[in-house]
Write a protein that holds these residues in place. Structure first.
Motif, PDB file in Angstrom:
ATOM      1  N   TRP A  89      45.807  15.932  78.768  1.00  0.00           N
ATOM      2  CA  TRP A  89      45.464  17.262  79.271  1.00  0.00           C
ATOM      3  C   TRP A  89      45.562  18.327  78.183  1.00  0.00           C
ATOM      4  CZ3 TRP A  89      48.970  16.808  84.215  1.00  0.00           C
ATOM      5  CH2 TRP A  89      48.397  15.850  85.077  1.00  0.00           C
ATOM      6  N   GLN A  90      45.613  17.916  76.952  1.00  0.00           N
ATOM      7  CA  GLN A  90      45.759  18.889  75.879  1.00  0.00           C
ATOM      8  C   GLN A  90      44.446  19.615  75.609  1.00  0.00           C
ATOM      9  OE1 GLN A  90      48.212  20.111  74.648  1.00  0.00           O
ATOM     10  NE2 GLN A  90      49.922  18.676  74.613  1.00  0.00           N
ATOM     11  N   THR A  91      44.565  20.805  75.049  1.00  0.00           N
ATOM     12  CA  THR A  91      43.402  21.634  74.739  1.00  0.00           C
ATOM     13  C   THR A  91      42.770  21.204  73.422  1.00  0.00           C
ATOM     14  OG1 THR A  91      44.827  23.262  73.667  1.00  0.00           O
ATOM     15  CG2 THR A  91      44.353  23.573  76.007  1.00  0.00           C
ATOM     16  N   LEU A  92      41.642  21.815  73.113  1.00  0.00           N
ATOM     17  CA  LEU A  92      40.881  21.412  71.937  1.00  0.00           C
ATOM     18  C   LEU A  92      41.639  21.630  70.625  1.00  0.00           C
ATOM     19  CD1 LEU A  92      38.169  20.131  71.372  1.00  0.00           C
ATOM     20  CD2 LEU A  92      37.158  22.408  71.215  1.00  0.00           C
ATOM     21  N   PRO A  93      42.308  22.764  70.393  1.00  0.00           N
ATOM     22  CA  PRO A  93      43.055  22.900  69.130  1.00  0.00           C
ATOM     23  C   PRO A  93      44.155  21.860  68.967  1.00  0.00           C
ATOM     24  CG  PRO A  93      42.732  25.042  70.145  1.00  0.00           C
ATOM     25  CD  PRO A  93      42.316  24.030  71.151  1.00  0.00           C
ATOM     26  N   VAL A  94      44.850  21.508  70.048  1.00  0.00           N
ATOM     27  CA  VAL A  94      45.922  20.519  69.961  1.00  0.00           C
ATOM     28  C   VAL A  94      45.349  19.134  69.705  1.00  0.00           C
ATOM     29  CG1 VAL A  94      47.880  19.495  71.172  1.00  0.00           C
ATOM     30  CG2 VAL A  94      47.346  21.911  71.483  1.00  0.00           C
ATOM     31  N   VAL A  95      44.246  18.804  70.355  1.00  0.00           N
ATOM     32  CA  VAL A  95      43.612  17.497  70.148  1.00  0.00           C
ATOM     33  C   VAL A  95      43.158  17.348  68.698  1.00  0.00           C
ATOM     34  CG1 VAL A  95      41.610  16.092  70.754  1.00  0.00           C
ATOM     35  CG2 VAL A  95      42.952  17.187  72.549  1.00  0.00           C
ATOM     36  N   GLN A  96      42.616  18.397  68.134  1.00  0.00           N
ATOM     37  CA  GLN A  96      42.217  18.330  66.722  1.00  0.00           C
ATOM     38  C   GLN A  96      43.414  18.109  65.814  1.00  0.00           C
ATOM     39  OE1 GLN A  96      40.125  22.030  66.245  1.00  0.00           O
ATOM     40  NE2 GLN A  96      38.155  21.127  66.757  1.00  0.00           N
ATOM     41  N   TYR A  97      44.537  18.692  66.159  1.00  0.00           N
ATOM     42  CA  TYR A  97      45.750  18.479  65.365  1.00  0.00           C
ATOM     43  C   TYR A  97      46.242  17.038  65.501  1.00  0.00           C
ATOM     44  CZ  TYR A  97      50.659  18.753  64.006  1.00  0.00           C
ATOM     45  OH  TYR A  97      51.879  18.525  63.423  1.00  0.00           O
ATOM     46  N   LEU A  98      46.137  16.467  66.698  1.00  0.00           N
ATOM     47  CA  LEU A  98      46.596  15.096  66.908  1.00  0.00           C
ATOM     48  C   LEU A  98      45.737  14.084  66.162  1.00  0.00           C
ATOM     49  CD1 LEU A  98      47.388  15.228  70.750  1.00  0.00           C
ATOM     50  CD2 LEU A  98      48.998  15.371  68.847  1.00  0.00           C
ATOM     51  N   PHE A  99      44.496  14.447  65.859  1.00  0.00           N
ATOM     52  CA  PHE A  99      43.593  13.531  65.173  1.00  0.00           C
ATOM     53  C   PHE A  99      43.499  13.831  63.673  1.00  0.00           C
ATOM     54  CE2 PHE A  99      42.303  12.620  69.457  1.00  0.00           C
ATOM     55  CZ  PHE A  99      41.856  11.321  69.428  1.00  0.00           C
ATOM     56  N   GLN A 100      44.518  14.471  63.132  1.00  0.00           N
ATOM     57  CA  GLN A 100      44.494  14.802  61.715  1.00  0.00           C
ATOM     58  C   GLN A 100      44.449  13.548  60.834  1.00  0.00           C
ATOM     59  OE1 GLN A 100      44.164  17.615  59.971  1.00  0.00           O
ATOM     60  NE2 GLN A 100      43.900  18.763  61.858  1.00  0.00           N
ATOM     61  N   ASP A 101      45.086  12.468  61.263  1.00  0.00           N
ATOM     62  CA  ASP A 101      45.080  11.243  60.456  1.00  0.00           C
ATOM     63  C   ASP A 101      43.667  10.684  60.317  1.00  0.00           C
ATOM     64  OD1 ASP A 101      47.795  11.440  60.166  1.00  0.00           O
ATOM     65  OD2 ASP A 101      48.239  10.115  61.872  1.00  0.00           O
ATOM     66  N   GLN A 102      42.908  10.717  61.419  1.00  0.00           N
ATOM     67  CA  GLN A 102      41.527  10.242  61.328  1.00  0.00           C
ATOM     68  C   GLN A 102      40.676  11.200  60.508  1.00  0.00           C
ATOM     69  OE1 GLN A 102      43.436  10.180  63.911  1.00  0.00           O
ATOM     70  NE2 GLN A 102      43.063   8.451  65.271  1.00  0.00           N
ATOM     71  N   PHE A 103      40.976  12.503  60.572  1.00  0.00           N
ATOM     72  CA  PHE A 103      40.175  13.474  59.846  1.00  0.00           C
ATOM     73  C   PHE A 103      40.391  13.382  58.337  1.00  0.00           C
ATOM     74  CE2 PHE A 103      39.922  16.581  63.666  1.00  0.00           C
ATOM     75  CZ  PHE A 103      38.855  15.845  64.155  1.00  0.00           C
ATOM     76  N   THR A 104      41.560  12.948  57.905  1.00  0.00           N
ATOM     77  CA  THR A 104      41.816  12.894  56.467  1.00  0.00           C
ATOM     78  C   THR A 104      40.931  11.872  55.769  1.00  0.00           C
ATOM     79  OG1 THR A 104      43.626  11.339  56.922  1.00  0.00           O
ATOM     80  CG2 THR A 104      44.200  13.664  56.672  1.00  0.00           C
ATOM     81  N   THR A 105      40.450  10.872  56.496  1.00  0.00           N
ATOM     82  CA  THR A 105      39.566   9.883  55.895  1.00  0.00           C
ATOM     83  C   THR A 105      38.128  10.370  55.799  1.00  0.00           C
ATOM     84  OG1 THR A 105      39.184   8.861  58.056  1.00  0.00           O
ATOM     85  CG2 THR A 105      41.032   8.023  56.741  1.00  0.00           C
ATOM     86  N   ASN A 106      37.769  11.382  56.581  1.00  0.00           N
ATOM     87  CA  ASN A 106      36.411  11.925  56.549  1.00  0.00           C
ATOM     88  C   ASN A 106      36.493  13.408  56.879  1.00  0.00           C
ATOM     89  OD1 ASN A 106      33.687  12.560  56.791  1.00  0.00           O
ATOM     90  ND2 ASN A 106      33.180  10.597  57.744  1.00  0.00           N
ATOM     91  N   ILE A 107      36.577  14.223  55.849  1.00  0.00           N
ATOM     92  CA  ILE A 107      36.740  15.653  56.072  1.00  0.00           C
ATOM     93  C   ILE A 107      35.478  16.285  56.637  1.00  0.00           C
ATOM     94  CG2 ILE A 107      38.492  15.847  54.289  1.00  0.00           C
ATOM     95  CD1 ILE A 107      36.366  16.967  52.437  1.00  0.00           C
ATOM     96  N   ASN A 108      34.342  15.632  56.487  1.00  0.00           N
ATOM     97  CA  ASN A 108      33.112  16.186  57.039  1.00  0.00           C
ATOM     98  C   ASN A 108      33.159  16.201  58.560  1.00  0.00           C
ATOM     99  OD1 ASN A 108      32.132  14.188  54.500  1.00  0.00           O
ATOM    100  ND2 ASN A 108      31.522  16.343  54.378  1.00  0.00           N
ATOM    101  N   ILE A 109      33.695  15.143  59.159  1.00  0.00           N
ATOM    102  CA  ILE A 109      33.852  15.117  60.605  1.00  0.00           C
ATOM    103  C   ILE A 109      34.869  16.169  61.045  1.00  0.00           C
ATOM    104  CG2 ILE A 109      34.601  13.700  62.551  1.00  0.00           C
ATOM    105  CD1 ILE A 109      33.494  11.285  61.148  1.00  0.00           C
ATOM    106  N   ALA A 110      35.894  16.380  60.212  1.00  0.00           N
ATOM    107  CA  ALA A 110      36.888  17.396  60.539  1.00  0.00           C
ATOM    108  C   ALA A 110      36.250  18.778  60.615  1.00  0.00           C
ATOM    109  CB  ALA A 110      38.004  17.382  59.492  1.00  0.00           C
ATOM    110  N   PHE A 111      35.438  19.124  59.618  1.00  0.00           N
ATOM    111  CA  PHE A 111      34.788  20.438  59.636  1.00  0.00           C
ATOM    112  C   PHE A 111      33.801  20.544  60.794  1.00  0.00           C
ATOM    113  CE2 PHE A 111      36.258  20.785  55.220  1.00  0.00           C
ATOM    114  CZ  PHE A 111      36.681  22.104  55.212  1.00  0.00           C
TER     115      PHE A 111
END
Length: 299
Positions: A246-268
């Motif tokens: 039930w987390q909001t979008l900013p929190v979900v993005q923070y929880l997926f930081q490990d996946q984002f570090t492998t592809n910063i383009n998806i993070a942006f």
């Protein structure tokens, strides 16, 4: 003789004085070019990072490693947005953010308007003046100071969910919103409310049919502030909401930081999708923010 002499005297024309044509003054006064240049340069602080984020979101990992970060990509990688959409489960997270935002916006407008109306119209009683002073003191209490008690309270009463987060948004923004509403309500003539009461309106009908429509400009201002704060909030949902689903979008993005570090383009790409609603709302309603505050301050 004198008459003939005077008639033959040549008449010397007065020298013509040239006047400089005044430049048209633009509406609102002369243009301050020095200040305009400063504002244009300072605006680059916002524009350049935004362009960098857009460029990185449209690149592939191979394009990211070549050239500078400001090179516009070609071909454009639209698949980054699809990957970010699936990775963070954006529909569910965005729906949680939207639920909290809608409840917070409606609740802040109604609760704050009612509280401010009661305080202003009963200013002669010391209890209402003390309530207003108490709310003004609450402006100086930051959320981190009372974060732990609020977490325990929400868990104890069964509101460790998005509804509890929305309620906390309404309560914690009550002081600032009452300050805005009260300044605006003081400019509304009391005779309008007295006329409504003479026509048979109850207190609630007077507020709903007479006062609330007149509060439209300041209500729009409060609603915009509430939307921006609720949608972008990270700390309160992260602390209050117990279920990660039930987390909001900013929190979900923070929880997926490990996946984002492998592809910063998806993070942006994910960050831009979360940023888009706030940009759209602010660009559409930015004029109401200033006009609502100015009307309240002038009145």
């Amino acid at each position: 003789m004198a008459t003939e002499a005077s008639s033959t005297t040549p008449v010397v024309a007065a020298p013509r004085i040239r006047t400089r044509r005044a430049r048209p003054v633009p509406e609102g006064g002369r243009v301050n070019w020095g200040l305009t240049i400063i504002v244009a340069v300072v605006s680059l602080i916002v524009i350049l990072p935004l362009y960098f984020a857009v460029a990185m979101a449209l690149k592939s990992p191979a394009q990211t490693g070549t050239g500078s970060g400001f090179n516009f990509p070609w071909p454009i990688q639209w698949g980054n947005f699809r990957a970010a959409w699936d990775l963070t489960d954006t529909p569910l997270a965005a729906s949680m953010s939207l639920l909290i935002t809608v409840i917070a916006v409606i609740g802040e407008i109604l609760v704050s308007a009612l509280a401010a109306w009661a305080i202003v119209r009963n200013w002669g009683h010391w209890q209402f003046r003390a309530t207003f002073g108490y709310l003004m003191i609450a402006l100086f209490i930051p959320f981190p100071v009372v974060a732990l008690p609020q977490v325990k309270l929400m868990a104890a009463i069964g509101l460790a969910n998005p509804f509890g987060v929305a309620i906390l948004h309404i309560l914690f923004n009550l002081a600032f919103n009452v300050l805005l509403f009260s300044a605006f309500i003081r400019g509304i003539p009391v005779e309008l409310e007295e006329s409504a009461r003479l026509d048979g309106c109850t207190t609630w009908q007077t507020f709903r049919k007479v006062v609330l429509p007149l509060l439209a400009p300041i209500s729009a201002t409060v609603g915009i502030f509430a939307f921006l704060q609720s949608w972008n909030d990270f700390m309160m949902p992260n602390l209050i909401t117990a279920n990660p689903k039930w987390q909001t979008l900013p929190v979900v993005q923070y929880l997926f930081q490990d996946q984002f570090t492998t592809n910063i383009n998806i993070a942006f790409a994910s960050y831009l999708m979360a940023l888009l609603p706030t940009l759209v709302v602010f660009l559409i309603a930015q004029r109401w923010v200033v006009s609502g505050i100015m009307r309240g301050s002038i009145k």
